[in-house]
Design a protein around this motif. Structure first.
Motif, short mmCIF file in Angstrom:
data_model
loop_
_atom_site.label_atom_id
_atom_site.label_comp_id
_atom_site.label_asym_id
_atom_site.label_seq_id
_atom_site.Cartn_x
_atom_site.Cartn_y
_atom_site.Cartn_z
N GLY A 2 13.91 -0.54 -7.79
CA GLY A 2 13.40 -1.54 -8.72
C GLY A 2 11.89 -1.49 -8.88
O GLY A 2 11.18 -0.76 -8.18
N THR A 3 11.39 -2.32 -9.79
CA THR A 3 9.96 -2.27 -10.14
C THR A 3 9.06 -2.95 -9.12
O THR A 3 7.93 -2.51 -8.91
CB THR A 3 9.74 -2.91 -11.52
N ASP A 4 9.50 -4.03 -8.48
CA ASP A 4 8.63 -4.75 -7.54
C ASP A 4 8.23 -3.86 -6.37
O ASP A 4 7.05 -3.76 -6.02
CB ASP A 4 9.33 -6.01 -7.01
N ILE A 5 9.22 -3.23 -5.75
CA ILE A 5 8.93 -2.35 -4.61
C ILE A 5 8.12 -1.16 -5.08
O ILE A 5 7.17 -0.72 -4.40
CB ILE A 5 10.23 -1.92 -3.92
N TYR A 6 8.46 -0.62 -6.23
CA TYR A 6 7.69 0.51 -6.75
C TYR A 6 6.22 0.14 -6.90
O TYR A 6 5.33 0.88 -6.45
CB TYR A 6 8.26 0.98 -8.08
N GLU A 7 5.93 -0.99 -7.53
CA GLU A 7 4.55 -1.37 -7.81
C GLU A 7 3.78 -1.67 -6.53
O GLU A 7 2.60 -1.33 -6.42
CB GLU A 7 4.51 -2.58 -8.74
N LYS A 8 4.41 -2.30 -5.55
CA LYS A 8 3.68 -2.72 -4.35
C LYS A 8 3.66 -1.66 -3.24
O LYS A 8 2.64 -1.51 -2.56
CB LYS A 8 4.30 -4.01 -3.78
N LEU A 9 4.75 -0.95 -3.07
CA LEU A 9 4.88 -0.13 -1.87
C LEU A 9 4.97 1.37 -2.13
O LEU A 9 4.92 2.15 -1.19
CB LEU A 9 6.13 -0.58 -1.09
N ILE A 10 5.09 1.77 -3.40
CA ILE A 10 5.23 3.20 -3.68
C ILE A 10 4.09 3.73 -4.55
O ILE A 10 3.45 4.73 -4.20
CB ILE A 10 6.59 3.49 -4.37
N LYS A 11 3.84 3.11 -5.66
CA LYS A 11 2.93 3.65 -6.67
C LYS A 11 1.54 3.99 -6.11
O LYS A 11 1.08 5.13 -6.21
CB LYS A 11 2.81 2.67 -7.84
N GLY A 12 0.86 3.01 -5.54
CA GLY A 12 -0.51 3.24 -5.06
C GLY A 12 -0.58 4.27 -3.96
O GLY A 12 -1.43 5.17 -3.98
N TYR A 13 0.33 4.16 -2.98
CA TYR A 13 0.34 5.10 -1.86
C TYR A 13 0.60 6.52 -2.36
O TYR A 13 -0.10 7.46 -1.98
CB TYR A 13 1.42 4.69 -0.86
N THR A 14 1.60 6.66 -3.22
CA THR A 14 1.99 7.99 -3.70
C THR A 14 0.88 8.63 -4.53
O THR A 14 0.59 9.83 -4.40
CB THR A 14 3.28 7.89 -4.52
#
Length: 371
Positions: free
Chosen positions: A140-152
């Motif tokens: 989903g988008t919430d986890i992507y935005e908080k925990l994946i996008k910036g780190y990746t």
């Protein structure tokens, strides 16, 4: 003088050298660094075994590989349970019910699945074509935005939309309250650090450090019947088809005398885009240390360029096309064996490197009529 010249004393080179030496072959192992072990090298600082080139947690489901590596060191039962810090908010990794509860307040797996499914439908992604779409499809988008996008995007130096979807498929997603990052049956850290493993593998083998193969190529190649190469495949072929892209890392290691426990966990990932480092490693927690002081390392990703260490191949379409040309050359070599992450331009975990090295030894020695 030697049957094999092994270039690089990391896991692939050391396992290969150890195994063929056991079978009566003579090896010379060289390394341009001043130590053996490649990127799994650990050094003692303040009585703490510091993972000099980033955190390495051994894990595998393969009992044969687990038994193999346990010949060379005793392992503890360290369980990898990293934590994510998003602008001061703390979340458990991998993504599991603890993560979903903190993020959405859900209690049951069914509630978590419904929340993810709602966000998937809103995103309207049928076939994921890049990492961003794959991540949203998974969690989903919430986890992507908080925990994946910036780190990746910090890790790879590219927009998540430019990265292939397979990168994110390695991450576990669980609907249980389980913070164990790996699904593997066997995992741990060698007591006393990884360097001891490599030294035990190479104890009866000639090793020369501070030797750059490319500065003495002709002279070194003349010493052996065959070469085992674990460096960058494009460098071996003098970049004739172009330079392959890699990500590099810079480590800032600090001794902290003012506390014996800096962050309460071995690994904390910083998943916002603004924090310049991707994670902080507190090394003593890998071996449940009780020292009065502590040592931490901040990890800063950067684009690889010459004179930096290459860590991660960037397996996008452009690079894979270039690598294919190098592989065609490598496959035709009769006196050169290519192995390991850099020589095969592939992201390997440690257990996979060991398995590859053992398979390579078996294949190599079966070719010889005397074996």
């Amino acid at each position: 003088m030697y049957n094999y010249l092994v270039i690089g004393s990391g896991l692939f080179g050391s396992v290969f050298a150890h195994e063929v030496t056991k079978r009566g072959k003579k090896c010379l192992v060289i390394d341009r660094r001043n130590h053996v072990g490649g990127n799994i090298f650990t050094e003692q600082i303040e009585g703490i075994n510091v993972h000099k080139y980033g955190a390495h947690i051994f894990h595998t489901n393969n009992k044969r590989i687990w038994d193999y590596v346990n010949q060379f060191a005793k392992f503890n039962r360290y369980t990898n349970t990293p934590v994510a810090n998003y602008k001061g908010e703390i979340y458990n990794l991998p993504f599991n019910m603890n993560t979903f509860n903190k993020l959405w307040g859900v209690i049951t797996p069914e509630e978590a699945k419904q929340k993810i499914e709602e966000q998937r439908k809103t995103a309207n992604i049928s076939t994921p074509n890049n990492l961003e779409e794959q991540a949203i499809s998974l969690v989903g988008t919430d986890i992507y935005e908080k925990l994946i996008k910036g780190y990746t995007e910090k890790q790879w130096g590219r927009s998540a939309k430019e990265l292939p979807p397979f990168i994110i498929r390695r991450l576990p997603v669980r609907f249980t309250y389980d913070n164990n990052y790996f699904n593997d049956k066997y995992q741990g850290i060698p007591i006393g650090g990884y360097t001891g493993i490599i030294k035990n593998m190479l104890k009866d083998i000639d090793v020369r450090l501070n030797v750059d193969f490319f500065e003495h190529r002709e002279e070194l190649e003349a010493l052996a019947d065959k070469v085992v190469f674990t460096g960058m495949v494009d460098q071996y072929y003098e970049y004739r088809f172009g330079v392959l892209d890699y990500r590099s890392l810079q480590f800032e290691t600090k001794v902290i005398d003012s506390t014996d426990n800096f962050q309460g966990n071995a690994v904390i990932n910083y998943t916002d885009r603004e924090t310049p480092y991707t994670r902080i490693i507190e090394h003593k927690h890998f071996e449940f240390g009780t020292q009065d002081t502590t040592v931490i390392t901040e990890e800063y990703p950067m684009e690889w360029k010459k004179n930096l260490e290459p860590y991660y191949p960037i397996n996008n379409e452009k690079n894979n096309k270039i690598y294919k040309k190098y592989k065609e050359l490598a496959d035709k070599e009769s006196k050169v064996i290519f192995g390991g992450r850099l020589a095969t331009y592939k992201y390997y975990d440690m257990h996979q490197v060991i398995a590859e090295a053992l398979t390579t030894v078996h294949r190599e020695l079966l070719k010889s009529p005397s074996n």
